[in-house]
Design an enzyme around this catalytic site. Structure first.
Site, mmCIF file in Angstrom:
data_model
loop_
_atom_site.group_PDB
_atom_site.id
_atom_site.type_symbol
_atom_site.label_atom_id
_atom_site.label_comp_id
_atom_site.label_asym_id
_atom_site.label_seq_id
_atom_site.Cartn_x
_atom_site.Cartn_y
_atom_site.Cartn_z
ATOM 1 N N GLU A 1 -12.847 8.715 5.612
ATOM 2 C CA GLU A 1 -13.126 9.682 4.541
ATOM 3 C C GLU A 1 -14.109 9.134 3.517
ATOM 4 O OE1 GLU A 1 -9.944 7.186 2.590
ATOM 5 O OE2 GLU A 1 -10.621 7.701 4.598
ATOM 6 N N CYS B 1 -5.678 3.661 7.389
ATOM 7 C CA CYS B 1 -5.347 2.353 6.820
ATOM 8 C C CYS B 1 -3.827 2.186 6.718
ATOM 9 C CB CYS B 1 -6.042 2.167 5.475
ATOM 10 S SG CYS B 1 -6.095 0.446 4.919
ATOM 11 N N HIS C 1 -11.378 3.455 6.619
ATOM 12 C CA HIS C 1 -11.350 4.673 5.812
ATOM 13 C C HIS C 1 -12.517 5.591 6.193
ATOM 14 C CE1 HIS C 1 -8.264 3.699 2.677
ATOM 15 N NE2 HIS C 1 -8.496 2.473 3.137
#
Length: 238
Positions: free
Chosen positions: A205, A104, A203
């Protein structure tokens, strides 16, 4: 074999703000640990004191507009100390060939470091675009089938989350756009010169149950381990 030292996990630095939530950091930590890496939080209050094997430039606050020649916005939060930290890390890690993943804000920081520009605010720049912001994977992204990113994800398109209001505009030196959304906004970039330098606007993760997105984290960790082993072997031959 008996007597052999256990192999150390590759050390992966993850840049964050000093006020990042525990839940967000947990997502960073578990993704890297599960992929075989040792996560290390790096922030202005937690400066780097160890040599890394790989680096994740994480998500967070907006980048200061003066960094890319944009217009200052009064209604956004910036973190000048973190900007400086990440630019210094990129200046140090890129020449050493360390694997780097930008997430990001991190993708945008990579682009700025290499001379690229940003769209300061998608909504005010493109009023016809409805910029959906959601932690759920509801945005469709088309991926260049010949890119490193497509090879890693094993996908030509994917559904991703979206928490940004800025985006890469002009790619920096040596970077190419490898993914866009349906509005043609840049969603991923990668280097044509470095072995592993990838930036994604979403994102991964946070998508802990997506095998393809977790493969991206694993690819970074594996590249870091390979880079470390090559450096060790090179030093032993001297």
């Amino acid at each position: 074999m008996a007597g052999e030292k256990p192999t150390r996990r590759p050390l992966i630095g993850i840049t964050t703000s000093d006020h990042k939530s525990r839940m967000a950091w947990w997502c960073d930590w578990i993704s890297v640990w599960r992929a075989g890496g040792l996560p290390l939080r790096v922030s202005p209050a937690r400066p780097l004191r160890r040599e890394l094997d790989g680096l994740i430039i994480g998500g967070g606050d907006d980048i200061g507009a003066h960094r890319y020649g944009g217009e200052m916005q009064l209604d956004v939060r910036i973190d000048p100390a973190r900007d400086e930290l990440e630019l210094d890390l990129l200046a140090s890690c890129l020449p050493r060939g360390l694997p780097i993943l930008g997430i990001c804000r991190g993708a945008q920081m990579i682009n700025i470091h290499l001379g690229g520009s940003l769209i300061g605010d998608i909504q005010s720049t493109y009023r016809h675009i409805r910029n959906r912001r959601t932690v759920l994977p509801r945005k469709r992204v088309e991926i260049d089938p010949y890119s490193r990113l497509a090879e890693i994800l094993n996908r030509r398109y994917c559904q991703v989350n979206s928490l940004h209001h800025q985006a890469v505009d002009r790619p920096g030196e040596g970077l190419k756009v490898v993914a866009r959304d349906r509005n043609e906004l840049v969603q991923a970039i990668e280097s044509e010169h470095h072995a592993f330098l990838i930036g994604v606007q979403w994102h991964p993760e946070m998508m802990l149950f997506s095998r393809s997105q977790q493969r991206l984290i694993r690819a970074l960790v594996q590249a870091a381990e390979s880079t470390r082993e090559n450096a060790t072997a090179s030093a032993a031959r001297r």
